[in-house]
Design a protein around this motif. Structure first.
Motif, PDB file in Angstrom:
ATOM      1  N   THR A   2       0.835  -1.197   0.000  1.00  0.00           N
ATOM      2  CA  THR A   2       0.000   0.000   0.000  1.00  0.00           C
ATOM      3  C   THR A   2       0.873   1.251   0.000  1.00  0.00           C
ATOM      4  N   GLU A   3       0.242   2.396  -0.173  1.00  0.00           N
ATOM      5  CA  GLU A   3       0.977   3.660  -0.152  1.00  0.00           C
ATOM      6  C   GLU A   3       1.689   3.854   1.184  1.00  0.00           C
ATOM      7  N   ASP A   4       0.992   3.619   2.290  1.00  0.00           N
ATOM      8  CA  ASP A   4       1.595   3.792   3.614  1.00  0.00           C
ATOM      9  C   ASP A   4       2.786   2.869   3.815  1.00  0.00           C
ATOM     10  N   PRO A  24       3.182   4.959  -7.090  1.00  0.00           N
ATOM     11  CA  PRO A  24       2.173   3.952  -7.454  1.00  0.00           C
ATOM     12  C   PRO A  24       2.560   3.217  -8.724  1.00  0.00           C
ATOM     13  N   ASP A  27      -2.246   2.954 -10.560  1.00  0.00           N
ATOM     14  CA  ASP A  27      -3.297   3.751  -9.947  1.00  0.00           C
ATOM     15  C   ASP A  27      -2.860   4.152  -8.541  1.00  0.00           C
ATOM     16  N   PRO A  28      -2.923   5.441  -8.179  1.00  0.00           N
ATOM     17  CA  PRO A  28      -2.481   5.870  -6.837  1.00  0.00           C
ATOM     18  C   PRO A  28      -3.213   5.189  -5.684  1.00  0.00           C
ATOM     19  N   THR A  29      -4.402   4.648  -5.938  1.00  0.00           N
ATOM     20  CA  THR A  29      -5.118   3.937  -4.874  1.00  0.00           C
ATOM     21  C   THR A  29      -4.788   2.456  -4.871  1.00  0.00           C
ATOM     22  N   GLY A  30      -3.964   2.019  -5.819  1.00  0.00           N
ATOM     23  CA  GLY A  30      -3.602   0.603  -5.932  1.00  0.00           C
ATOM     24  C   GLY A  30      -2.245   0.310  -5.328  1.00  0.00           C
ATOM     25  N   GLU A  31      -1.554  -0.628  -5.940  1.00  0.00           N
ATOM     26  CA  GLU A  31      -0.258  -1.091  -5.439  1.00  0.00           C
ATOM     27  C   GLU A  31       0.843  -0.052  -5.672  1.00  0.00           C
ATOM     28  N   TRP A  32       1.725   0.042  -4.697  1.00  0.00           N
ATOM     29  CA  TRP A  32       2.867   0.951  -4.775  1.00  0.00           C
ATOM     30  C   TRP A  32       4.147   0.141  -4.812  1.00  0.00           C
TER      31      TRP A  32
END
Length: 72
Positions: A2-4, A24, A27-32
């Motif tokens: 995740t981002e965190d 990312p 997608d910024p809400t997806g896998e980083w």
């Protein structure tokens, strides 16, 4: 990750002198992932951090317990 999680790994990597940027995958809400010079270095950075923070195997401990007056 995740981002965190990616940002936390990036922070510890920098503390260890490893250059990596969290970004990312698509997608910024997806896998980083972690990148260096445009290349994905996530696996290498995570492996380096595991090695750096790994605890050595504890040696066998032998000794005697000597009771004190308070424990009698």
């Amino acid at each position: 990750m995740t981002e965190d999680q990616a940002l936390m790994v990036q922070k510890f990597a920098r503390l260890r002198g490893l250059d990596a940027e969290a970004a990312p995958l698509d997608d910024p809400t997806g896998e980083w992932r972690l990148y260096r010079d445009g290349a994905d270095v996530t696996a290498q950075v995570v492996a380096a951090l595991k090695e750096a923070f790994a605890r050595p195997d504890p040696a066998p401990v032998r000794g005697f317990i000597i009771p004190t007056a308070a424990s009698r």
